[in-house]
Design a protein around this motif. Structure first.
Motif, mmCIF file in Angstrom:
data_model
loop_
_atom_site.group_PDB
_atom_site.id
_atom_site.type_symbol
_atom_site.label_atom_id
_atom_site.label_comp_id
_atom_site.label_asym_id
_atom_site.label_seq_id
_atom_site.Cartn_x
_atom_site.Cartn_y
_atom_site.Cartn_z
ATOM 1 N N LEU A 352 -34.100 33.449 14.280
ATOM 2 C CA LEU A 352 -33.851 33.771 12.872
ATOM 3 C C LEU A 352 -34.691 32.848 12.010
ATOM 4 O O LEU A 352 -34.370 31.671 11.835
ATOM 5 C CB LEU A 352 -32.359 33.589 12.569
ATOM 6 N N ILE A 353 -35.779 33.390 11.469
ATOM 7 C CA ILE A 353 -36.697 32.565 10.690
ATOM 8 C C ILE A 353 -36.123 32.233 9.311
ATOM 9 O O ILE A 353 -36.538 31.288 8.653
ATOM 10 C CB ILE A 353 -38.073 33.267 10.577
ATOM 11 N N GLY A 354 -35.140 33.049 8.864
ATOM 12 C CA GLY A 354 -34.462 32.762 7.604
ATOM 13 C C GLY A 354 -34.920 33.607 6.443
ATOM 14 O O GLY A 354 -34.356 33.532 5.356
ATOM 15 N N ASP A 355 -35.944 34.443 6.647
ATOM 16 C CA ASP A 355 -36.460 35.290 5.575
ATOM 17 C C ASP A 355 -35.948 36.721 5.712
ATOM 18 O O ASP A 355 -35.699 37.204 6.822
ATOM 19 C CB ASP A 355 -37.994 35.323 5.598
ATOM 20 N N THR A 356 -35.821 37.383 4.578
ATOM 21 C CA THR A 356 -35.565 38.821 4.570
ATOM 22 C C THR A 356 -36.810 39.526 4.041
ATOM 23 O O THR A 356 -37.503 39.008 3.160
ATOM 24 C CB THR A 356 -34.347 39.193 3.703
ATOM 25 N N ILE A 357 -37.083 40.692 4.605
ATOM 26 C CA ILE A 357 -38.287 41.441 4.228
ATOM 27 C C ILE A 357 -37.938 42.917 4.050
ATOM 28 O O ILE A 357 -36.862 43.367 4.441
ATOM 29 C CB ILE A 357 -39.408 41.294 5.292
ATOM 30 N N GLU A 358 -38.838 43.641 3.438
ATOM 31 C CA GLU A 358 -38.726 45.097 3.438
ATOM 32 C C GLU A 358 -40.101 45.691 3.700
ATOM 33 O O GLU A 358 -41.133 45.069 3.398
ATOM 34 C CB GLU A 358 -38.156 45.634 2.131
ATOM 35 N N PHE A 359 -40.127 46.875 4.298
ATOM 36 C CA PHE A 359 -41.385 47.545 4.589
ATOM 37 C C PHE A 359 -41.789 48.410 3.404
ATOM 38 O O PHE A 359 -40.981 49.163 2.857
ATOM 39 C CB PHE A 359 -41.250 48.418 5.851
ATOM 40 N N THR A 360 -43.056 48.295 3.045
ATOM 41 C CA THR A 360 -43.610 49.186 2.029
ATOM 42 C C THR A 360 -44.408 50.308 2.690
ATOM 43 O O THR A 360 -44.594 51.365 2.097
ATOM 44 C CB THR A 360 -44.532 48.411 1.067
ATOM 45 N N ASP A 361 -44.890 50.049 3.922
ATOM 46 C CA ASP A 361 -45.648 51.043 4.682
ATOM 47 C C ASP A 361 -45.438 50.739 6.163
ATOM 48 O O ASP A 361 -45.957 49.750 6.686
ATOM 49 C CB ASP A 361 -47.142 50.961 4.323
ATOM 50 N N VAL A 362 -44.646 51.576 6.831
ATOM 51 C CA VAL A 362 -44.307 51.330 8.233
ATOM 52 C C VAL A 362 -45.516 51.528 9.134
ATOM 53 O O VAL A 362 -45.771 50.737 10.046
ATOM 54 C CB VAL A 362 -43.144 52.238 8.685
ATOM 55 N N GLU A 363 -46.285 52.584 8.887
ATOM 56 C CA GLU A 363 -47.437 52.886 9.738
ATOM 57 C C GLU A 363 -48.438 51.740 9.748
ATOM 58 O O GLU A 363 -49.022 51.412 10.787
ATOM 59 C CB GLU A 363 -48.110 54.174 9.258
ATOM 60 N N ARG A 364 -48.633 51.112 8.590
ATOM 61 C CA ARG A 364 -49.549 49.971 8.510
ATOM 62 C C ARG A 364 -48.850 48.650 8.808
ATOM 63 O O ARG A 364 -49.492 47.605 8.814
ATOM 64 C CB ARG A 364 -50.159 49.895 7.098
ATOM 65 N N ALA A 365 -47.538 48.689 9.013
ATOM 66 C CA ALA A 365 -46.733 47.481 9.234
ATOM 67 C C ALA A 365 -46.882 46.505 8.071
ATOM 68 O O ALA A 365 -47.057 45.292 8.261
ATOM 69 C CB ALA A 365 -47.104 46.807 10.558
ATOM 70 N N ILE A 367 -45.378 44.630 4.683
ATOM 71 C CA ILE A 367 -44.071 44.149 4.227
ATOM 72 C C ILE A 367 -44.173 43.365 2.933
ATOM 73 O O ILE A 367 -45.259 42.941 2.524
ATOM 74 C CB ILE A 367 -43.436 43.232 5.290
ATOM 75 N N LYS A 368 -43.031 43.145 2.327
ATOM 76 C CA LYS A 368 -42.875 42.172 1.255
ATOM 77 C C LYS A 368 -41.705 41.265 1.612
ATOM 78 O O LYS A 368 -40.719 41.724 2.184
ATOM 79 C CB LYS A 368 -42.595 42.861 -0.088
ATOM 80 N N ILE A 369 -41.820 39.987 1.301
ATOM 81 C CA ILE A 369 -40.694 39.072 1.464
ATOM 82 C C ILE A 369 -39.725 39.328 0.315
ATOM 83 O O ILE A 369 -40.118 39.334 -0.847
ATOM 84 C CB ILE A 369 -41.165 37.607 1.434
ATOM 85 N N THR A 370 -38.448 39.538 0.649
ATOM 86 C CA THR A 370 -37.462 39.821 -0.400
ATOM 87 C C THR A 370 -36.534 38.647 -0.665
ATOM 88 O O THR A 370 -35.823 38.636 -1.660
ATOM 89 C CB THR A 370 -36.617 41.052 -0.036
ATOM 90 N N GLY A 371 -36.530 37.651 0.211
ATOM 91 C CA GLY A 371 -35.679 36.494 -0.043
ATOM 92 C C GLY A 371 -35.382 35.709 1.211
ATOM 93 O O GLY A 371 -36.084 35.806 2.216
ATOM 94 N N ARG A 372 -34.337 34.916 1.126
ATOM 95 C CA ARG A 372 -33.867 34.106 2.246
ATOM 96 C C ARG A 372 -32.431 34.512 2.563
ATOM 97 O O ARG A 372 -31.659 34.842 1.667
ATOM 98 C CB ARG A 372 -33.882 32.618 1.880
ATOM 99 N N THR A 373 -32.073 34.456 3.833
ATOM 100 C CA THR A 373 -30.699 34.814 4.204
ATOM 101 C C THR A 373 -29.698 33.883 3.524
ATOM 102 O O THR A 373 -28.611 34.299 3.145
ATOM 103 C CB THR A 373 -30.507 34.741 5.728
ATOM 104 N N LYS A 374 -30.078 32.626 3.342
ATOM 105 C CA LYS A 374 -29.173 31.670 2.706
ATOM 106 C C LYS A 374 -29.241 31.733 1.182
ATOM 107 O O LYS A 374 -28.431 31.120 0.503
ATOM 108 C CB LYS A 374 -29.483 30.250 3.189
ATOM 109 N N PHE A 375 -30.223 32.447 0.653
ATOM 110 C CA PHE A 375 -30.371 32.544 -0.792
ATOM 111 C C PHE A 375 -29.863 33.877 -1.327
ATOM 112 O O PHE A 375 -30.117 34.232 -2.466
ATOM 113 C CB PHE A 375 -31.841 32.382 -1.220
ATOM 114 N N PHE A 376 -29.183 34.630 -0.490
ATOM 115 C CA PHE A 376 -28.666 35.923 -0.921
ATOM 116 C C PHE A 376 -27.399 35.665 -1.726
ATOM 117 O O PHE A 376 -26.435 35.075 -1.236
ATOM 118 C CB PHE A 376 -28.358 36.786 0.303
#
Length: 507
Positions: A352-365, A367-376
């Protein structure tokens, strides 16, 4: 005519075309197989029967069924501590030559994350891939004859028993290939200076001797460095001393909150390219100008898994519940928040690296970083990730035409209930109550869970404006100035009480 620059640019263009399109899903299968094969005879590989996983018809599924999730504390207490007891072949063959020190944004105690020779090589290879991708940004040939100023942590690594310790940016910079040393600034001697303020003063002193085309580093510390150079040479903007500055690569931090204050230091626009280098490895980089999302490095020593972000899966200490489901790259969707899990050539497994991400384009893999698990921020059900907080702050800066490069907040309990209590780092004189009202409106519009929470236990928003320097002084007081240090965006009440006492003392 820039003969050298044209030659380098031509080589990059040709190499990028030859490499062609990749296949991230197949790349990931190959990476996992290589990791398991290499580590099967380690203590970890034997404990979790890597040989059986390799013989499975579905290794990815067998791997996630056999190996539990680990955060740093869990893997260190069970496995990595043995590396400091002269044991070898623990979670990766041999023993690491380096340990990356990382207190991250959540504590004073340094984590010691193993960095193997294989990881040094993957970081170098990922860096080359990023350089090749620069051909997509249509930069002029003369850019490739300028220097790159990398503002990381000190390269003067500390010897501890049979290994060296330092921040990952210092370890990486101390291992730059010889062909790159001519471009690398501030150079080895200045980069070794441990005291951050002293190192920046030396950079400011030497700035006029360099032709800088690119900057690399955490936005907050880059800004402070640029201000010192501008002050030292009595400039209006940084382009007066570095007219060929054209590129800035940030490091795993959302650039949005810094964009306005960063641009104020420029004389002309620069190309911003996002990079995601963590203590655990080179995760992703921005590969094309059409998006500010970053491409996962899927073929280079790191295997990725993704846990759908659900507050029920996150335990009180920030670790993952073992029954939380994980997905492979072939199973993810766009627009969904995921907790990032990695397995690496440094012997991190389902980590668990501690970051949360979301995919903007799955085929190209991508992502954007959306935050930290501890900062939610989920007190009273508001369910706000850091990217939502950044977006609301962006709205504030645009609405009131102000710069707010730093902020932190807490869901703080007062006598009449919970309030989201924000501290904004700004020199603007805008009324704090007006800002609080606008923040509340922005967050209600962006997040339905926040809107529901505001109709119940969450009473409202409080805002305090302070000088941005107080944020840097806070990091300095925690011995966390410069390098890979990032400000805590969300604090729990106990830490927030320390922060407020510090602000009261220094404001």
């Amino acid at each position: 005519m820039n003969i050298i620059g044209n030659f380098i640019k031509g080589v990059i263009d040709i190499t990028d075309k030859i490499t062609g399109d990749d296949n991230p899903i197949e790349d990931q299968k190959a990476v996992l197989k290589n990791l398991l094969e290499t580590a099967k005879d380690t203590s970890f590989g034997k404990a979790y029967e890597f040989k059986d996983i390799l013989e499975s018809d579905y290794p990815q599924q067998a791997f996630r069924d056999a190996v539990p999730y680990f955060d740093y504390n869990q893997i260190n207490e069970k496995w990595w501590h043995k590396l400091h007891e002269n044991q070898t072949d623990v979670t990766w063959p041999g023993s690491p030559d380096y340990f990356a020190l990382s207190s991250g944004t959540t504590g004073k105690t340094s984590k010691r994350i193993p960095v193997t020779d294989a990881m040094i090589n993957t970081i170098r290879q990922a860096g080359i891939k990023q350089v090749l991708a620069i051909s997509n940004f249509d930069l002029p040939a003369d850019f490739f004859e300028t220097g790159i100023l990398m503002l990381g942590s000190s390269t003067d690594l500390v010897e501890n028993n049979d290994h060296l310790e330092g921040e990952i940016s210092g370890i990486s910079a101390s291992n730059i290939p010889s062909w790159f040393s001519g471009y690398y600034k501030p150079g080895k001697e200045i980069a070794k200076i441990d005291d951050w303020d002293e190192r920046v003063a030396k950079i400011a002193e030497k700035a006029a001797d360099w032709d800088i085309g690119a900057l690399s580093g955490i936005p907050s510390w880059i800004e402070l460095m640029l201000k010192e150079v501008i002050k030292k040479h009595n400039l209006n903007n940084i382009h007066e001393i570095w007219p060929n500055l054209q590129v800035y690569t940030s490091g795993g931090v959302a650039f949005g909150p810094y964009e306005k204050s960063f641009n104020a230091l420029m004389g002309k626009p620069v190309t911003v390219i996002d990079t995601y280098l963590a203590s655990e490895g080179f995760i992703a980089f921005q590969a094309r100008p059409e998006t500010d999302a970053m491409k996962l490095v899927t073929d280079n020593g790191i295997y990725f898994e993704f846990v759908p972000f659900n507050p029920d899966y996150i335990l009180e200490d920030g670790s993952l519940a073992q029954d939380a489901p994980s997905l492979t790259l072939s199973e993810v969707e766009t627009g969904q928040n995921y907790v990032l899990i990695i397995s690496t050539v440094s012997g991190a497994w389902r980590y668990l690296i501690g970051d949360t991400i979301e995919f903007t384009d799955v085929e190209r893999a991508e992502i954007k970083i959306t935050g930290r698990t501890k900062f939610f921020l989920n007190t009273v059900g508001s369910q706000l990730s850091v990217n939502k907080l950044d977006d609301a702050l962006q709205d504030i800066m645009e609405t009131f035409d102000i710069e707010v490069p730093e902020y932190t907040l807490c869901a703080k309990k007062y006598e009449d209930g919970f309030y989201h209590t924000w501290y904004l780092g700004t020199t603007a004189t805008q009324d704090a109550e007006v800002i609080a009202q606008k923040l509340d409106v922005s967050l209600k519009a962006a997040n339905k869970n926040y809107k529901v929470a505001r109709s119940k236990a969450l009473k409202g928003v409080k805002v305090f404006t302070i000088n941005p320097d107080i944020f840097y002084d806070w990091n300095d007081s925690n011995k966390k100035k410069g390098g890979q240090v990032k400000m805590e965006r969300v604090m729990k009440e106990e830490k927030f009480a320390e922060w407020e006492a510090f602000v009261e003392k220094h404001h």
